[in-house]
Write a protein that holds these residues in place. Sequence first.
Motif, short mmCIF file in Angstrom:
data_model
loop_
_atom_site.label_atom_id
_atom_site.label_comp_id
_atom_site.label_asym_id
_atom_site.label_seq_id
_atom_site.Cartn_x
_atom_site.Cartn_y
_atom_site.Cartn_z
N SER A 5 0.84 -1.20 0.00
CA SER A 5 0.00 0.00 0.00
C SER A 5 0.87 1.25 0.00
O SER A 5 1.76 1.39 0.84
CB SER A 5 -0.90 0.00 1.24
OG SER A 5 -1.46 1.27 1.47
N PRO A 6 0.62 2.19 -0.92
CA PRO A 6 1.36 3.46 -0.87
C PRO A 6 1.08 4.23 0.41
O PRO A 6 1.93 4.98 0.89
CB PRO A 6 0.85 4.22 -2.11
CG PRO A 6 -0.33 3.48 -2.62
CD PRO A 6 -0.28 2.10 -2.08
N ASP A 7 -0.12 4.04 0.98
CA ASP A 7 -0.44 4.70 2.25
C ASP A 7 0.46 4.20 3.38
O ASP A 7 0.78 4.96 4.30
CB ASP A 7 -1.90 4.46 2.61
CG ASP A 7 -2.86 5.21 1.71
OD1 ASP A 7 -2.45 6.23 1.14
OD2 ASP A 7 -4.02 4.76 1.56
N LEU A 8 0.86 2.93 3.30
CA LEU A 8 1.75 2.38 4.32
C LEU A 8 3.11 3.05 4.26
O LEU A 8 3.70 3.40 5.29
CB LEU A 8 1.89 0.87 4.15
CG LEU A 8 2.87 0.18 5.09
CD1 LEU A 8 2.46 0.39 6.54
CD2 LEU A 8 2.97 -1.31 4.77
N GLU A 32 3.76 6.00 3.35
CA GLU A 32 3.61 7.33 3.94
C GLU A 32 3.51 7.24 5.46
O GLU A 32 4.08 8.06 6.19
CB GLU A 32 2.36 8.01 3.37
CG GLU A 32 2.16 9.46 3.79
CD GLU A 32 3.27 10.38 3.30
OE1 GLU A 32 3.55 11.37 4.01
OE2 GLU A 32 3.86 10.10 2.23
N PHE A 33 2.78 6.23 5.94
CA PHE A 33 2.56 6.06 7.39
C PHE A 33 3.87 5.89 8.14
O PHE A 33 4.06 6.48 9.22
CB PHE A 33 1.66 4.85 7.62
CG PHE A 33 1.37 4.56 9.07
CD1 PHE A 33 0.29 5.13 9.70
CD2 PHE A 33 2.18 3.69 9.79
CE1 PHE A 33 0.02 4.86 11.04
CE2 PHE A 33 1.93 3.42 11.13
CZ PHE A 33 0.84 4.00 11.75
N LEU A 37 -3.82 -0.26 5.91
CA LEU A 37 -4.30 0.88 5.14
C LEU A 37 -4.70 0.43 3.74
O LEU A 37 -4.29 0.99 2.73
CB LEU A 37 -3.21 1.96 5.09
CG LEU A 37 -2.64 2.34 6.46
CD1 LEU A 37 -1.52 3.36 6.32
CD2 LEU A 37 -3.74 2.86 7.38
N GLY A 38 -5.50 -0.60 3.74
CA GLY A 38 -6.03 -1.19 2.51
C GLY A 38 -7.26 -1.99 2.85
O GLY A 38 -7.56 -2.22 4.04
N TYR A 68 -10.13 1.21 7.50
CA TYR A 68 -8.70 1.08 7.77
C TYR A 68 -8.53 0.99 9.30
O TYR A 68 -9.28 1.60 10.07
CB TYR A 68 -7.92 2.28 7.24
CG TYR A 68 -7.81 2.35 5.73
CD1 TYR A 68 -8.40 1.39 4.92
CD2 TYR A 68 -7.10 3.37 5.13
CE1 TYR A 68 -8.27 1.45 3.53
CE2 TYR A 68 -6.97 3.45 3.75
CZ TYR A 68 -7.58 2.50 2.95
OH TYR A 68 -7.45 2.57 1.60
#
Length: 256
Positions: free
Chosen positions: A168-171, A173-174, A206-207, A248
Amino acid sequence: MNQTELLEETLILARKAGNAIMGIYEKDFNVEYKADESPVTDADLAAHKVIVAGLKQLTPDTPILSEESADITWDIRQTWKSYWLVDPIDGTKEFIKKNGEFTVNIALIENGKPVLAVVDAPALGVSYLAAEAIGAFKDKGDERIELKVTTKPNKGLIRVVGSRSHPSPDLAEFVKRFDDVEMVSKGSSLKLCLVAEGSADIYPRLGPTCEWDTGAGHAIAEIAGAKVTQLDGSPLIYNTKNEYLNPYFIVSALEG
């Protein structure tokens, strides 16, 4: 039946389903795809049959929601105070890849909260089990140890669990919020179990996941001392809406 007896019987049942899975895993097997393009195999269906039949014997009056029988209407489900939440194989993609990182998930949900659960990883020869009144444990067949999360990271290093098959790209960033990070990749509900056993500090999901993906691992992580919350800090709860998708969430052993 008390919680200790029910937990042990659920473990036996999960392992029975695991044996059915392994009988197919070691051979060639058929893979089909659902409407949402998620894979399903002969082993998913075989394990589903074993688990549903066993739970009906154990607790005849308790409803069962399985990924492979998820067509129960909200009108019916919203009346449930207690029910079994089942994923016959969590990590079907890992099963297809034959990397061993798939699990049998069985959780008892009461008033939206998972209170008793088993996660069995048949290819790895390990089971995780937990019940609110008893504790959380890792069982290798000849050894059972109690699980407790690690609340203080080693020298400031934060071990973050990520998905094996769903990056996940959100990961990415996290994890920027931490100074020193070690990424740990794992498939299926084993990610939650890593936090439970102290092998990881945090698992930010985050997915997309469905409730049957998380119910059992949620119980094990939380009973071992982790916090399982939505991004706003509120609890992750079950069977509160028409759809099965989770928001999430974060599984964390970190203090504060």
